[in-house]
Write a protein that holds these residues in place. Structure first.
Motif, short mmCIF file in Angstrom:
data_model
loop_
_atom_site.label_atom_id
_atom_site.label_comp_id
_atom_site.label_asym_id
_atom_site.label_seq_id
_atom_site.Cartn_x
_atom_site.Cartn_y
_atom_site.Cartn_z
N THR A 100 -21.01 9.46 -7.26
CA THR A 100 -21.20 8.50 -8.34
C THR A 100 -20.59 9.01 -9.63
OG1 THR A 100 -23.22 7.61 -7.37
CG2 THR A 100 -22.89 7.24 -9.71
N VAL A 101 -21.00 10.21 -10.05
CA VAL A 101 -20.49 10.74 -11.31
C VAL A 101 -19.04 11.17 -11.14
CG1 VAL A 101 -20.88 12.42 -13.14
CG2 VAL A 101 -22.81 11.47 -11.91
N TYR B 40 -17.54 8.00 -11.83
CA TYR B 40 -17.95 7.43 -13.10
C TYR B 40 -17.30 8.10 -14.31
CZ TYR B 40 -21.46 6.24 -16.72
OH TYR B 40 -22.10 5.83 -17.85
N CYS C 292 -13.36 7.96 -14.41
CA CYS C 292 -12.92 6.60 -14.71
C CYS C 292 -13.23 6.23 -16.15
CB CYS C 292 -13.59 5.60 -13.76
SG CYS C 292 -12.94 5.65 -12.07
N TYR C 293 -14.40 6.67 -16.63
CA TYR C 293 -14.74 6.41 -18.04
C TYR C 293 -13.70 7.05 -18.97
CZ TYR C 293 -16.83 6.96 -22.61
OH TYR C 293 -17.03 6.97 -23.95
N ALA D 259 -16.62 1.47 -15.50
CA ALA D 259 -16.67 2.67 -14.66
C ALA D 259 -17.98 2.73 -13.88
CB ALA D 259 -16.50 3.92 -15.51
N ARG D 260 -19.08 2.37 -14.55
CA ARG D 260 -20.38 2.42 -13.88
C ARG D 260 -20.47 1.38 -12.78
NH1 ARG D 260 -23.94 6.36 -12.99
NH2 ARG D 260 -25.84 5.44 -12.18
N SER D 261 -19.88 0.22 -12.98
CA SER D 261 -19.90 -0.82 -11.95
C SER D 261 -19.22 -0.34 -10.68
CB SER D 261 -19.21 -2.09 -12.48
OG SER D 261 -19.88 -2.61 -13.59
N ALA E 139 -18.76 2.78 -9.66
CA ALA E 139 -19.55 3.84 -9.03
C ALA E 139 -20.80 3.27 -8.38
CB ALA E 139 -19.93 4.89 -10.08
N CYS E 140 -21.43 2.31 -9.02
CA CYS E 140 -22.67 1.72 -8.52
C CYS E 140 -22.46 1.02 -7.19
CB CYS E 140 -23.21 0.76 -9.57
SG CYS E 140 -24.71 -0.11 -9.07
N ASP F 139 -27.60 -0.49 -14.46
CA ASP F 139 -26.67 0.59 -14.78
C ASP F 139 -25.57 0.19 -15.75
OD1 ASP F 139 -28.16 2.16 -13.17
OD2 ASP F 139 -26.69 2.36 -11.55
N SER G 298 -24.99 2.13 -19.19
CA SER G 298 -23.76 2.81 -19.55
C SER G 298 -23.21 2.31 -20.88
CB SER G 298 -22.71 2.64 -18.46
OG SER G 298 -23.12 3.29 -17.29
#
Length: 401
Positions: free
Chosen positions: A170-171, A174, A177-178, A208-210, A212-213, A276, A280
Motif C-alpha cells: 500500500t505505502v 502510495y 505515487c504521491y 495516490a491513495r485511491s 493503493a486502496c 482513505d 489523504s
C-alpha cells in the motif's frame, strides 16, 4: 547524520515542504548548500528540480516507503487491534462464548468463564466465574488488559502479518505515487494556474491513495476480520490471512458465477475509499504547510535530526487530525468488512451503514474507537514520512558514492 550541518543536507529533505506557497504563488526550494536566500524581487518561476528527489526512480521510492511502512505497522498494531475490537463490539460481535451446558459440559464452561482479577466473581458449580459483561471492552486500555489476560500478549499483534502484507504494497504504491503526482501537478500549475498550486498535495494524495486502496483491499479485509474476531477454542490457532480470505469466499463456492464471486474480496472497498481518500487529502494538505513552517523555524542552523523531527511532528499532527475527521467512515468500513453474511455484505452500502450506525448509536457510535485510531494514525504517519525521507537520503548517498 545527526551531527551533520545544514549545509551538508541534500535539497530533497526540504524540497517537498518548500514547493507549495500557501499564499497562492510558487516558491522555489531553498538551496541548502548556500546561506544566501533568493532575492525578494526575483520573479517566481518553475522550481528547479531537487537533486535526489528527481534522481530516485519508482523502485527506490517504493523501497523507501515499504521500509517505513514495515516499521510503522509493527509499532502501532496493538492500537489497531484496540480500535477494531471496539468498533466490532459496537456492531454486535461477542467476545464471550455463550455457555452451552448440555453440549459443552461443566469443564468447558469453567475454562471459558474463569474470572480475571478485575471482575466481580460469581459462582457456577461452586467455582468462581466471570459474568459475560466482564468480557466487554470499556476503552483502549481495557482492550489491552483483557486481550493480554484472556488471549495472551501476542494477540495484541494479531493481524500483523496481514498488516505488513498490506502496509508494504500500500505505502509502496502510495508514497511514490504521491511524490510523482505532486511534482507533476505543481509543475503544471506553476506554468498554467499558479493559484491552484497549493491544492497539489490534496489532489496527489487523494489519487495516490485511491490506487493503493483498490489494489490492496482484500488484504485490508483479512486484517480487519483477523483483528475483530476472537478464537474461543483453547489451544486452537486463529485462522491466518489466507484462511480468512478463503472463509470469505467459501459461502459462495457453490455459485456458478465464480468470477463475480471474487468481488466479495473487495467487500467494503467503497467505505475504505470514502475513508482513505479524504484522509489523504486532509493529511497531505495539512502536513505540507506545517512541515514547511517547521523547517523555516529550524533555519540554517538546523541539523539532520531537527529536519527529521520537523517531518515527524508535521506527520503526527496531520495524521491525528485526518484520523479524527474520518473516524465515522472507518467505523462504517469495519462494520461492512466484519459482516459474516457474504451476500448481505455485498449488498451493503456506506451510506446505509452510516445511517444504521447513527440510528443505533448517534454521534458516539460514529466515533467508536476514535481514541486508538487517532493515537495510531499520528505516530504512524510521522514514522512513515520521516523514515521515508531517511531511506531516500541513504539511497541517494549510495548512488552518489
Amino acid at each position: 547524520m545527526a551531527g551533520c550541518s545544514r549545509g551538508s543536507l541534500p535539497t530533497w529533505m526540504t524540497a517537498a515542504a518548500s514547493r507549495v506557497d500557501l499564499t497562492g504563488g510558487a516558491a522555489s526550494p531553498p538551496h541548502l548548500g548556500s546561506s544566501s536566500s533568493p532575492s525578494p524581487s526575483s520573479s517566481p518561476g518553475p522550481a528547479p528540480s531537487s537533486g535526489a528527489d528527481q534522481e530516485l526512480g519508482m523502485f527506490e521510492r517504493a523501497l523507501s516507503a515499504a521500509g517505513a511502512a514495515f516499521v510503522s505497522a509493527i509499532i502501532v498494531n496493538p492500537l489497531d487491534v484496540a480500535k477494531t475490537r471496539l468498533q466490532a463490539q459496537a456492531a454486535g460481535v461477542l467476545y464471550h462464548q455463550p455457555p452451552q451446558m448440555a453440549a459443552l459440559g461443566p469443564d468447558a464452561i469453567l475454562s471459558e468463564f474463569k474470572c480475571s482479577p478485575s471482575c466481580t466473581r460469581g459462582l457456577i458449580l461452586g467455582e468462581p466465574v466471570c459474568p459475560p459483561d466482564c468480557f466487554q471492552y470499556k476503552g483502549t486500555l481495557d482492550v489491552f488488559l483483557k486481550v493480554v489476560r484472556q488471549e495472551g500478549f501476542g494477540r495484541l499483534w494479531r493481524g500483523t502479518n496481514a498488516g505488513l502484507a498490506l502496509a508494504v504494497p500500500t505505502v509502496g504504491i502510495y508514497l511514490p505515487c504521491y511524490d510523482i503526482f505532486r511534482n507533476w501537478i505543481e509543475d503544471f500549475t506553476r506554468s498554467n494556474a499558479p493559484g491552484l498550486t497549493p491544492y497539489a498535495p490534496l489532489v496527489a494524495g487523494s489519487v495516490a491513495r485511491s490506487l493503493a486502496c483498490i489494489a490492496c483491499s482484500p488484504i485490508e479485509l483479512a486484517r480487519t476480520r483477523m483483528q475483530a474476531y476472537k478464537e474461543f477454542r483453547p489451544g486452537v490457532k486463529p485462522p491466518g490471512m489466507y484462511k480468512t480470505l478463503v472463509g470469505v469466499l467459501s459461502p459462495l463456492a457453490s455459485s456458478s458465477q465464480n468470477v463475480q464471486n471474487y468481488r466479495a474480496l473487495w467487500t467494503g472497498v467503497g467505505a475504505q475509499l470514502a475513508r482513505d481518500v479524504p484522509f489523504s487529502g486532509i493529511c497531505w494538505s495539512t502536513l505540507e504547510p506545517i512541515r514547511r513552517k517547521l523547517l523555516g523555524l529550524v533555519g540554517e542552523e538546523g541539523n539532520a535530526a531537527s529536519v527529521l523531527g520537523a517531518n515527524f511532528a508535521a506527520g503526527f499532527v496531520a495524521g491525528s487530525l485526518a484520523a479524527g475527521a474520518t473516524c465515522p467512515l472507518d467505523v462504517a468500513k469495519t462494520r461492512r468488512q466484519i459482516e459474516k453474511d457474504t451476500e448481505k455484505a455485498m449488498r451493503m452500502t456506506t451510506r446505509q451503514t452510516l445511517t444504521e450506525i447513527w440510528r443505533s448509536g448517534g454521534v458516539k457510535g460514529l466515533f467508536t474507537g476514535v481514541g486508538p485510531r487517532v493515537a495510531r494514525a499520528g505516530p504512524s504517519v510521522g514514522i512513515v514520512v520521516s523514515f521515508y525521507e531517511v531511506v531516500k537520503y541513504a539511497l541517494h548517498q549510495r548512488q552518489t558514492s
